[in-house]
Enzyme design. Sequence first.
Site, PDB file in Angstrom:
ATOM      1  N   CYS A   1      54.179  38.294   3.468  1.00  0.00           N
ATOM      2  CA  CYS A   1      55.194  39.208   3.509  1.00  0.00           C
ATOM      3  C   CYS A   1      54.734  40.488   2.870  1.00  0.00           C
ATOM      4  O   CYS A   1      55.279  41.740   3.493  1.00  0.00           O
ATOM      5  CB  CYS A   1      56.551  38.720   3.343  1.00  0.00           C
ATOM      6  SG  CYS A   1      57.267  37.554   4.514  1.00  0.00           S
TER       7      CYS A   1
ATOM      8  N   ALA B   1      61.540  27.410  13.109  1.00  0.00           N
ATOM      9  CA  ALA B   1      61.551  26.030  12.167  1.00  0.00           C
ATOM     10  C   ALA B   1      60.362  26.641  11.124  1.00  0.00           C
ATOM     11  O   ALA B   1      59.649  25.743  11.017  1.00  0.00           O
ATOM     12  CB  ALA B   1      61.570  24.993  12.855  1.00  0.00           C
TER      13      ALA B   1
ATOM     14  N   ASN C   1      59.039  34.774  13.206  1.00  0.00           N
ATOM     15  CA  ASN C   1      58.070  35.685  12.586  1.00  0.00           C
ATOM     16  C   ASN C   1      58.094  37.146  13.152  1.00  0.00           C
ATOM     17  O   ASN C   1      58.371  37.271  14.443  1.00  0.00           O
ATOM     18  CB  ASN C   1      56.682  35.003  12.709  1.00  0.00           C
ATOM     19  CG  ASN C   1      56.455  34.314  14.054  1.00  0.00           C
ATOM     20  OD1 ASN C   1      57.141  33.675  14.721  1.00  0.00           O
ATOM     21  ND2 ASN C   1      55.191  34.130  14.541  1.00  0.00           N
TER      22      ASN C   1
HETATM   23  N1  NAI Z   1      57.683  33.383   4.510  1.00  0.00           N
HETATM   24  C1  NAI Z   1      58.562  33.556   3.631  1.00  0.00           C
HETATM   25  O1  NAI Z   1      58.524  33.283   2.284  1.00  0.00           O
HETATM   26  C2  NAI Z   1      59.560  34.428   3.682  1.00  0.00           C
HETATM   27  C3  NAI Z   1      59.869  35.136   5.317  1.00  0.00           C
HETATM   28  N2  NAI Z   1      60.484  36.040   5.498  1.00  0.00           N
HETATM   29  C4  NAI Z   1      60.763  36.475   6.931  1.00  0.00           C
HETATM   30  O2  NAI Z   1      61.467  35.449   7.564  1.00  0.00           O
HETATM   31  C5  NAI Z   1      60.738  35.573   8.965  1.00  0.00           C
HETATM   32  C6  NAI Z   1      60.152  34.130   9.214  1.00  0.00           C
HETATM   33  O3  NAI Z   1      59.306  33.923   8.575  1.00  0.00           O
HETATM   34  P1  NAI Z   1      58.480  32.681   8.521  1.00  0.00           P
HETATM   35  O4  NAI Z   1      59.537  31.477   8.194  1.00  0.00           O
HETATM   36  O5  NAI Z   1      57.522  32.510   7.255  1.00  0.00           O
HETATM   37  O6  NAI Z   1      57.592  32.529   9.879  1.00  0.00           O
HETATM   38  P2  NAI Z   1      56.827  31.264  10.391  1.00  0.00           P
HETATM   39  O7  NAI Z   1      55.731  31.774  11.273  1.00  0.00           O
HETATM   40  O8  NAI Z   1      56.757  30.260   9.431  1.00  0.00           O
HETATM   41  O9  NAI Z   1      58.101  30.421  11.461  1.00  0.00           O
HETATM   42  C7  NAI Z   1      58.714  31.198  12.496  1.00  0.00           C
HETATM   43  C8  NAI Z   1      58.978  30.229  13.652  1.00  0.00           C
HETATM   44  O10 NAI Z   1      59.408  30.865  14.761  1.00  0.00           O
HETATM   45  C9  NAI Z   1      59.053  30.041  15.720  1.00  0.00           C
HETATM   46  N3  NAI Z   1      59.430  31.084  16.992  1.00  0.00           N
HETATM   47  C10 NAI Z   1      58.755  32.414  17.424  1.00  0.00           C
HETATM   48  N4  NAI Z   1      59.492  32.789  18.488  1.00  0.00           N
HETATM   49  C11 NAI Z   1      60.312  31.816  18.925  1.00  0.00           C
HETATM   50  C12 NAI Z   1      61.243  31.728  20.080  1.00  0.00           C
HETATM   51  N5  NAI Z   1      61.490  32.799  20.854  1.00  0.00           N
HETATM   52  N6  NAI Z   1      62.251  30.573  20.092  1.00  0.00           N
HETATM   53  C13 NAI Z   1      61.996  29.579  19.231  1.00  0.00           C
HETATM   54  N7  NAI Z   1      60.980  29.740  18.266  1.00  0.00           N
HETATM   55  C14 NAI Z   1      60.339  30.839  18.074  1.00  0.00           C
HETATM   56  C15 NAI Z   1      57.438  29.961  15.585  1.00  0.00           C
HETATM   57  O11 NAI Z   1      57.214  29.007  16.605  1.00  0.00           O
HETATM   58  C16 NAI Z   1      57.609  29.636  14.345  1.00  0.00           C
HETATM   59  O12 NAI Z   1      57.617  28.096  14.078  1.00  0.00           O
HETATM   60  C17 NAI Z   1      60.029  36.580   9.166  1.00  0.00           C
HETATM   61  O13 NAI Z   1      60.462  37.845   9.454  1.00  0.00           O
HETATM   62  C18 NAI Z   1      59.503  36.739   7.590  1.00  0.00           C
HETATM   63  O14 NAI Z   1      59.264  38.233   7.484  1.00  0.00           O
HETATM   64  C19 NAI Z   1      61.628  36.436   4.811  1.00  0.00           C
HETATM   65  C20 NAI Z   1      61.839  35.779   3.321  1.00  0.00           C
HETATM   66  C21 NAI Z   1      60.732  34.974   2.947  1.00  0.00           C
HETATM   67  O1  UGA Z   2      59.772  38.405   1.983  1.00  0.00           O
HETATM   68  C1  UGA Z   2      59.306  37.496   1.606  1.00  0.00           C
HETATM   69  O2  UGA Z   2      58.337  36.767   2.297  1.00  0.00           O
HETATM   70  C2  UGA Z   2      59.279  37.082   0.099  1.00  0.00           C
HETATM   71  O3  UGA Z   2      58.208  37.511  -0.341  1.00  0.00           O
HETATM   72  C3  UGA Z   2      58.053  37.236  -1.805  1.00  0.00           C
HETATM   73  O4  UGA Z   2      57.757  35.726  -2.067  1.00  0.00           O
HETATM   74  P1  UGA Z   2      56.219  35.097  -1.967  1.00  0.00           P
HETATM   75  O5  UGA Z   2      55.355  36.093  -0.832  1.00  0.00           O
HETATM   76  O6  UGA Z   2      56.562  33.781  -1.076  1.00  0.00           O
HETATM   77  O7  UGA Z   2      55.813  34.827  -3.267  1.00  0.00           O
HETATM   78  P2  UGA Z   2      55.796  35.960  -4.522  1.00  0.00           P
HETATM   79  O8  UGA Z   2      56.082  34.868  -5.763  1.00  0.00           O
HETATM   80  O9  UGA Z   2      56.519  37.145  -4.612  1.00  0.00           O
HETATM   81  O10 UGA Z   2      54.090  36.054  -4.746  1.00  0.00           O
HETATM   82  C4  UGA Z   2      53.599  37.135  -3.779  1.00  0.00           C
HETATM   83  C5  UGA Z   2      52.238  37.257  -4.420  1.00  0.00           C
HETATM   84  O11 UGA Z   2      52.299  38.053  -5.463  1.00  0.00           O
HETATM   85  C6  UGA Z   2      51.593  37.427  -6.545  1.00  0.00           C
HETATM   86  N1  UGA Z   2      51.990  37.754  -7.794  1.00  0.00           N
HETATM   87  C7  UGA Z   2      53.152  37.690  -8.182  1.00  0.00           C
HETATM   88  C8  UGA Z   2      53.869  37.941  -9.430  1.00  0.00           C
HETATM   89  C9  UGA Z   2      52.991  38.518 -10.128  1.00  0.00           C
HETATM   90  O12 UGA Z   2      53.316  38.987 -11.461  1.00  0.00           O
HETATM   91  N2  UGA Z   2      51.615  38.769  -9.836  1.00  0.00           N
HETATM   92  C10 UGA Z   2      51.185  38.365  -8.808  1.00  0.00           C
HETATM   93  O13 UGA Z   2      50.146  38.720  -8.545  1.00  0.00           O
HETATM   94  C11 UGA Z   2      51.364  35.904  -6.130  1.00  0.00           C
HETATM   95  O14 UGA Z   2      50.328  35.185  -6.741  1.00  0.00           O
HETATM   96  C12 UGA Z   2      51.543  36.217  -4.710  1.00  0.00           C
HETATM   97  O15 UGA Z   2      50.131  36.186  -4.376  1.00  0.00           O
HETATM   98  C13 UGA Z   2      59.201  37.702  -2.440  1.00  0.00           C
HETATM   99  O16 UGA Z   2      59.035  37.403  -4.110  1.00  0.00           O
HETATM  100  C14 UGA Z   2      60.420  37.150  -1.964  1.00  0.00           C
HETATM  101  O17 UGA Z   2      61.599  37.518  -2.737  1.00  0.00           O
HETATM  102  C15 UGA Z   2      60.595  37.428  -0.641  1.00  0.00           C
HETATM  103  O18 UGA Z   2      61.691  36.651   0.061  1.00  0.00           O
END
Ligand code: NAI
Ligand code: UGA
Length: 487
Positions: A275, A11, A89
């Site tokens: 990420c 979540a 995560n």
């Molecule tokens: N944060 C972002 O903007 C993005 C993240 N991702 C990817 O999505 C994945 C998740 O990222 P976030 O949501 O940011 O992580 P997060 O750390 O915010 O959430 C992960 C959650 O999973 C829970 N968890 C871990 N192991 C568990 C288990 N065995 N059973 C139940 N719950 C469990 C944790 O307690 C935590 O609340 C990562 O692989 C990340 O690279 C992809 C795109 C965007």
């Molecule tokens: O896998 C992920 O976690 C995600 O990572 C990024 O998303 P996010 O990290 O949330 O935010 P961004 O808007 O990409 O910014 C990332 C970092 O780059 C910096 N940034 C972004 C754009 C830019 O022109 N310059 C710059 O310094 C931002 O300030 C920030 O620190 C990607 O944009 C998403 O598509 C992807 O799903």
Amino acid sequence: MEVKKICCIGAGYVGGPTCSVIAYKCPDIIVTVVDLNKDRINAWNSKDLPIYEPGLQEIVEERRGKNLFFSTNIDDAIISADLIFISVNTPTKTYGVGKGRAADLKYVESCARHIAEVATGFKIVVEKSTVPVRAAASISNILSSNTKSNSSFQVLSNPEFLAEGTAVTNLIDPDRVLIGGETSVEGQAAIEALSNVYSKWVARDRIIKTNTWSSELSKLAANAFLAQRISSINSMSAICEATGADVTEVANAVGRDSRIGNKFLQASIGFGGSCFQKDVLNLVYLCEALNLPEVANYWQQVIEINNYQRRRFANQIIGSLYNTVYGKQIALLGFAFKKDTGDTRESSAIYVAKYLMDEGAHLKIFDPKVPRKQIITELQHPTITDCPEKARELIEVSGDPYTACAGSHAIAVCTEWDQFKLLDFKKIYDSMLKPAFVFDGRGILPHQKLLDIGFKVSVIGKHRENGGMFKSASSNNILLPSSRVLP
Ligand SMILES: NC(=O)C1=CN([C@@H]2O[C@H](COP(=O)(O)OP(=O)(O)OC[C@H]3O[C@@H](n4cnc5c(N)ncnc54)[C@H](O)[C@@H]3O)[C@@H](O)[C@H]2O)C=CC1
Ligand SMILES: O=C(O)[C@H]1O[C@H](OP(=O)(O)OP(=O)(O)OC[C@H]2O[C@@H](n3ccc(=O)[nH]c3=O)[C@H](O)[C@@H]2O)[C@H](O)[C@@H](O)[C@@H]1O
């Protein structure tokens, strides 16, 4: 097969918003988001959601208790679901083989084992987390090795592309949805079932279907390309500062080429977030494991330039403040890794703060969304300081930007919050020590206005001349000293 019940394990920043939007767009599907973390689940069930995303509160409040549920009862949610997202995560490993580079898949694996243990009947298991290529094979393997006689699985890859701060709009109107699966009849049927969920609101031609490995690699590739663009423009910012060029003008001129495009060309103090660094390192490690050292080195440079940019910004501050910041007060405006989020994971502000604290500077920090405790925790982390007590003495978290700036020698803008553009800079100037310096690491402030007030202004990627001293076109206010003299 029609998906009627979805379970999402994890979540977090992805699981919460993604499943809230699915529940919002598909009122006929029951969506249950589960997590081991009780506090997080309680927060999802309260008025204060555990993450801040514009528009998210409204969507959650609209569907929660109807077809959207947050729970710690993981077993029940797995048992009753047709489709299970694994959205946990996948941080960089901090131990053992691949330490500091490989993705740690222990949480993904524990989900796979949990599913295998309790699931009955047929389930589609969807890898939502970002993982190395062929991770789905490990999930499949764990599931099939532990399968009870009456259960069977299809594993799909459906990486998430949302960016924090714009998660809801990205999910409602995605550029694309990517689904990878096996080429078998069963694999294609599973892809179709998930595709039918998304097609309730996403145009069919935006749903890309690939084989599993292409889908997994595409996610790493997309983040690597985005991070590479930022390192590219940041490398240009260093050239701009050392010559007569201006990085905003360069970004505009380059980005107007439709083959290049104008997005993601904003010079900064380096990318942060949970990420980009993790996924590029994951790619580097994968290349090394595949015995492709040249490819690994190529992507490693994206990280090197990012580290260089963070260090360079801190060095500019130190250099401009007469080569010492010991005992000086510096206001950091912004601590989140980008605007419109309270997330500080891998924020470049942490590293800028670290380098300044290493030199004995006192920091007054303000961020509109990051709680005080979170800032202190980040800066007392063992990877940032080996003396948490000393770090604590050097940090003060302010409740507003004016308090942070009052009595400071310098202001460093670390996050591009819109509200910083509208501050009363005359009031701030009057409250600061003189000369009053501004270091705009995001290039967002009204620079001419600041110069007119009397600030010494340094902007990332703007020209320094005459031995590294800046001159504004319309004033004689001299800015940043630099370490090099122009030829
Ligand atoms: N944060 C972002 O903007 C993005 C993240 N991702 C990817 O999505 C994945 C998740 O990222 P976030 O949501 O940011 O992580 P997060 O750390 O915010 O959430 C992960 C959650 O999973 C829970 N968890 C871990 N192991 C568990 C288990 N065995 N059973 C139940 N719950 C469990 C944790 O307690 C935590 O609340 C990562 O692989 C990340 O690279 C992809 C795109 C965007
Ligand atoms: O896998 C992920 O976690 C995600 O990572 C990024 O998303 P996010 O990290 O949330 O935010 P961004 O808007 O990409 O910014 C990332 C970092 O780059 C910096 N940034 C972004 C754009 C830019 O022109 N310059 C710059 O310094 C931002 O300030 C920030 O620190 C990607 O944009 C998403 O598509 C992807 O799903």
